[in-house]
Write a protein that holds these residues in place. Sequence first.
Motif, PDB file in Angstrom:
ATOM      1  N   GLY A 154       0.838  -1.198   0.000  1.00  0.00           N
ATOM      2  CA  GLY A 154       0.000   0.000   0.000  1.00  0.00           C
ATOM      3  C   GLY A 154       0.871   1.244   0.000  1.00  0.00           C
ATOM      4  N   THR A 191       0.035  -0.491   5.463  1.00  0.00           N
ATOM      5  CA  THR A 191      -1.116  -0.654   4.583  1.00  0.00           C
ATOM      6  C   THR A 191      -0.868  -1.693   3.494  1.00  0.00           C
ATOM      7  OG1 THR A 191      -0.451   1.053   2.996  1.00  0.00           O
ATOM      8  CG2 THR A 191      -1.682   1.789   4.940  1.00  0.00           C
ATOM      9  N   ASP A 249      -2.911  -3.129  -0.432  1.00  0.00           N
ATOM     10  CA  ASP A 249      -3.951  -3.062  -1.450  1.00  0.00           C
ATOM     11  C   ASP A 249      -4.349  -4.507  -1.727  1.00  0.00           C
ATOM     12  OD1 ASP A 249      -5.562  -2.534  -3.672  1.00  0.00           O
ATOM     13  OD2 ASP A 249      -3.853  -2.263  -5.009  1.00  0.00           O
ATOM     14  N   ARG A 291      -6.377  -7.488  -3.477  1.00  0.00           N
ATOM     15  CA  ARG A 291      -6.992  -7.751  -4.776  1.00  0.00           C
ATOM     16  C   ARG A 291      -7.404  -9.213  -4.870  1.00  0.00           C
ATOM     17  NH1 ARG A 291      -6.468  -3.667  -8.744  1.00  0.00           N
ATOM     18  NH2 ARG A 291      -5.623  -1.887  -7.661  1.00  0.00           N
ATOM     19  N   PRO A 350      -9.739  -5.107  -7.903  1.00  0.00           N
ATOM     20  CA  PRO A 350      -9.649  -4.567  -6.544  1.00  0.00           C
ATOM     21  C   PRO A 350     -10.678  -5.196  -5.608  1.00  0.00           C
ATOM     22  CG  PRO A 350      -9.825  -2.795  -8.182  1.00  0.00           C
ATOM     23  CD  PRO A 350     -10.071  -4.092  -8.899  1.00  0.00           C
ATOM     24  N   HIS A 392     -10.293  -4.576  -1.555  1.00  0.00           N
ATOM     25  CA  HIS A 392     -10.422  -3.531  -0.532  1.00  0.00           C
ATOM     26  C   HIS A 392      -9.051  -3.017  -0.127  1.00  0.00           C
ATOM     27  CE1 HIS A 392      -9.119  -6.152   2.786  1.00  0.00           C
ATOM     28  NE2 HIS A 392      -9.813  -7.108   2.196  1.00  0.00           N
ATOM     29  N   ASP A 393      -9.054  -1.869   0.550  1.00  0.00           N
ATOM     30  CA  ASP A 393      -7.831  -1.331   1.130  1.00  0.00           C
ATOM     31  C   ASP A 393      -7.667  -1.950   2.517  1.00  0.00           C
ATOM     32  OD1 ASP A 393     -10.085   0.048   2.159  1.00  0.00           O
ATOM     33  OD2 ASP A 393      -8.836   1.733   2.763  1.00  0.00           O
ATOM     34  N   ASP A 427      -5.467  -1.001   6.258  1.00  0.00           N
ATOM     35  CA  ASP A 427      -4.538  -0.173   7.022  1.00  0.00           C
ATOM     36  C   ASP A 427      -4.514  -0.697   8.446  1.00  0.00           C
ATOM     37  OD1 ASP A 427      -3.115   1.723   8.431  1.00  0.00           O
ATOM     38  OD2 ASP A 427      -4.143   3.443   7.539  1.00  0.00           O
ATOM     39  N   THR A 470     -13.435  -1.243   6.244  1.00  0.00           N
ATOM     40  CA  THR A 470     -13.433  -1.010   4.805  1.00  0.00           C
ATOM     41  C   THR A 470     -14.716  -1.553   4.188  1.00  0.00           C
ATOM     42  OG1 THR A 470     -12.091  -1.215   2.800  1.00  0.00           O
ATOM     43  CG2 THR A 470     -12.221  -3.158   4.221  1.00  0.00           C
ATOM     44  N   HIS A 508     -16.658  -3.078   0.447  1.00  0.00           N
ATOM     45  CA  HIS A 508     -16.518  -3.623  -0.900  1.00  0.00           C
ATOM     46  C   HIS A 508     -17.917  -3.791  -1.485  1.00  0.00           C
ATOM     47  CE1 HIS A 508     -15.282  -5.980  -4.331  1.00  0.00           C
ATOM     48  NE2 HIS A 508     -16.173  -6.892  -4.000  1.00  0.00           N
TER      49      HIS A 508
END
Length: 148
Positions: A75, A80, A82, A84, A90, A92-93, A95, A103, A105
């Motif tokens: 991230g 963080t 990313d 997939r 994608p 979700h993110d 952190d 988060t 989706h």
Amino acid sequence: MSEFWPVRDALAYLAGSWRVARTVRDLASGAEGEFSGTTDFGRLDGGGLLHEESGTFRWQGVARPAERTLRFLPGPAPGTADVRFADGRPFHDLDLSTGRHVTDHPCSADLYRGEFSVLDAGRWRTVWRVGGPAKDLVLVTDYTRITG
């Protein structure tokens, strides 16, 4: 003492093997299921981790093999990632820098809201609430690091 455990480097924290215990509840019907297995976070060429989960899912008395694959990419900051799907779409993110992250989706007409909680160096939990016209689910997953 905080109930969450801050993570400085999310990918370093997740790397390795974890025991997985997941409960699935359908709030509309009352049906319940469970998944038990393992998740391995192995290194990806070019950076990041390949998340490979496998085990047994039991739903209404029927057990069957289940698996999924995700990609956890670096991230914008060390705490963080990313996240997939296996095909690169994608998801979700993430952190983990405070030890807790929420988060969303969107998936067709459904919304997945995930809460990630890091409990300590060897335990973390996700709670996904799935709502939509055809779904009303809660999925709680506990991860415990496999050592040795």
